[in-house]
Design a protein around this motif. Structure first.
Motif, PDB file in Angstrom:
ATOM      1  N   SER A   1      27.978  38.564   7.306  1.00 48.36           N
ATOM      2  CA  SER A   1      27.759  37.271   8.167  1.00 48.36           C
ATOM      3  C   SER A   1      27.414  35.606   7.877  1.00 48.36           C
ATOM      4  N   ALA A   2      27.998  35.815   6.177  1.00 52.33           N
ATOM      5  CA  ALA A   2      28.753  34.904   5.848  1.00 52.33           C
ATOM      6  C   ALA A   2      29.979  34.115   6.538  1.00 52.33           C
ATOM      7  N   LYS A   3      30.741  35.008   6.498  1.00 56.54           N
ATOM      8  CA  LYS A   3      32.126  34.964   6.683  1.00 56.54           C
ATOM      9  C   LYS A   3      32.129  35.051   7.774  1.00 56.54           C
ATOM     10  N   ILE A   4      31.201  35.698   9.440  1.00 54.51           N
ATOM     11  CA  ILE A   4      30.915  35.729  10.519  1.00 54.51           C
ATOM     12  C   ILE A   4      31.227  34.533  10.845  1.00 54.51           C
TER      13      ILE A   4
ATOM     14  N   TYR B   1      35.767  30.933  11.674  1.00 55.87           N
ATOM     15  CA  TYR B   1      36.338  32.388  12.380  1.00 55.87           C
ATOM     16  C   TYR B   1      35.540  31.735  13.840  1.00 55.87           C
ATOM     17  N   GLN B   2      34.102  30.137  13.529  1.00 56.28           N
ATOM     18  CA  GLN B   2      33.401  30.455  14.797  1.00 56.28           C
ATOM     19  C   GLN B   2      34.828  29.503  15.473  1.00 56.28           C
TER      20      GLN B   2
ATOM     21  N   PRO C   1      33.506  20.425   6.134  1.00 47.42           N
ATOM     22  CA  PRO C   1      32.884  21.249   4.058  1.00 47.42           C
ATOM     23  C   PRO C   1      33.924  21.045   4.089  1.00 47.42           C
ATOM     24  N   ARG C   2      34.446  21.305   2.281  1.00 51.43           N
ATOM     25  CA  ARG C   2      36.219  21.617   1.678  1.00 51.43           C
ATOM     26  C   ARG C   2      35.988  22.852   2.324  1.00 51.43           C
ATOM     27  N   ALA C   3      35.546  23.160   2.539  1.00 48.38           N
ATOM     28  CA  ALA C   3      35.788  25.472   3.260  1.00 48.38           C
ATOM     29  C   ALA C   3      37.083  25.553   4.598  1.00 48.38           C
ATOM     30  N   ALA C   4      36.455  24.776   4.996  1.00 52.63           N
ATOM     31  CA  ALA C   4      37.193  24.614   6.844  1.00 52.63           C
ATOM     32  C   ALA C   4      38.665  23.111   6.542  1.00 52.63           C
ATOM     33  N   SER C   5      39.124  23.047   7.670  1.00 53.39           N
ATOM     34  CA  SER C   5      40.185  22.420   7.783  1.00 53.39           C
ATOM     35  C   SER C   5      39.004  21.274   8.874  1.00 53.39           C
ATOM     36  N   VAL C   6      39.257  20.158   9.228  1.00 51.73           N
ATOM     37  CA  VAL C   6      38.930  18.907   9.988  1.00 51.73           C
ATOM     38  C   VAL C   6      38.582  19.960  10.986  1.00 51.73           C
ATOM     39  N   ALA C   7      39.893  20.347  11.581  1.00 53.19           N
ATOM     40  CA  ALA C   7      39.802  20.464  12.916  1.00 53.19           C
ATOM     41  C   ALA C   7      38.978  21.606  13.457  1.00 53.19           C
ATOM     42  N   ASP C   8      39.216  22.950  12.795  1.00 53.67           N
ATOM     43  CA  ASP C   8      38.265  23.987  12.936  1.00 53.67           C
ATOM     44  C   ASP C   8      36.676  23.486  12.785  1.00 53.67           C
ATOM     45  N   TYR C   9      36.532  22.607  11.704  1.00 50.36           N
ATOM     46  CA  TYR C   9      35.290  22.314  11.985  1.00 50.36           C
ATOM     47  C   TYR C   9      34.933  21.337  12.901  1.00 50.36           C
TER      48      TYR C   9
ATOM     49  N   ILE D   1      35.157  40.054  14.883  1.00 50.45           N
ATOM     50  CA  ILE D   1      35.205  41.594  14.037  1.00 50.45           C
ATOM     51  C   ILE D   1      36.966  41.695  14.366  1.00 50.45           C
ATOM     52  N   LYS D   2      37.098  41.230  15.592  1.00 54.78           N
ATOM     53  CA  LYS D   2      38.711  41.496  15.813  1.00 54.78           C
ATOM     54  C   LYS D   2      39.812  41.305  14.555  1.00 54.78           C
ATOM     55  N   THR D   3      39.577  40.034  14.485  1.00 53.26           N
ATOM     56  CA  THR D   3      40.199  39.068  13.747  1.00 53.26           C
ATOM     57  C   THR D   3      39.946  39.429  12.420  1.00 53.26           C
ATOM     58  N   ILE D   4      39.080  39.566  11.990  1.00 54.35           N
ATOM     59  CA  ILE D   4      38.468  40.616  10.525  1.00 54.35           C
ATOM     60  C   ILE D   4      39.331  41.308  10.233  1.00 54.35           C
ATOM     61  N   HIS D   5      39.042  42.341  11.161  1.00 54.24           N
ATOM     62  CA  HIS D   5      39.556  43.766  10.820  1.00 54.24           C
ATOM     63  C   HIS D   5      40.881  44.064  11.087  1.00 54.24           C
ATOM     64  N   ASN D   6      42.163  43.365  11.829  1.00 50.54           N
ATOM     65  CA  ASN D   6      43.321  42.834  11.375  1.00 50.54           C
ATOM     66  C   ASN D   6      43.658  42.177  10.470  1.00 50.54           C
TER      67      ASN D   6
END
Length: 165
Positions: free
Chosen positions: A74-77, A82-83, A113-121, A155-160
């Motif tokens: 769930s933390a990954k999702i 991923y959001q 945060p450091r875990a994501a790009s500025v654009a993704d955040y 989920i599809k993205t993670i599966h792929n």
């Protein structure tokens, strides 16, 4: 200096947020909640919490015994990465007002945060603000629809990603 001011404000809130009235009941500081006047970052704060709960509940259809697996997945999702991907997948299905709210939240001043790009955040913040707005305005059907489409997309993205390796 900013940290000192934040601490002072935090201390003030701790001392005054949960004041009791004469009857011993916690006082509310606002008589009502005007959702349209809330900052996009407050809406994102609520949307983030809602999406976490949605994903955790949805995960129970896949796993019902291993809390660590549920927590890790769930933390990954719900991560900003991923959001942001989910938002890009559903963007064309949003209404104009949802898109406008997204852009207000995307542009709001916040620290990535450091875990994501500025654009993704910023994209995930916009996504969460839309969810928060829908939740606070009681538009549960639309909220469910967006969350389910986003969940399926993630989920599809993670599966792929895992089948491509």
């Amino acid at each position: 200096m900013e940290a000192v001011m934040q601490f002072a404000h935090y201390r003030y809130l701790c001392e005054h947020m949960f004041e009791l009235n004469a009857a011993g009941v916690v006082k509310q500081h606002y008589g009502k909640m005007e959702v349209e006047k809330l900052s996009p970052l407050i809406l994102a704060y609520i949307g983030d919490a809602y999406f976490h709960l949605f994903v955790r509940t949805r995960m129970l259809f896949f796993e019902q015994n291993k809390v660590r697996v549920l927590n890790d997945f769930s933390a990954k999702i719900v991560s900003a990465v991923y959001q942001a991907e989910a938002y890009r997948q559903i963007e064309k299905q949003l209404t104009e007002s949802e898109k406008n709210l997204f852009h207000r939240a995307y542009s709001a001043k916040s620290h990535a945060p450091r875990a994501a790009s500025v654009a993704d955040y910023h994209t995930s913040t916009g996504f969460e603000a839309v969810l928060g707005y829908l939740y606070l305005t009681g538009n549960k059907i639309r909220l469910q629809e967006i969350c389910e489409k986003s969940f399926q997309s993630i989920i599809k993205t993670i599966h792929n990603e895992h089948t491509d390796n």
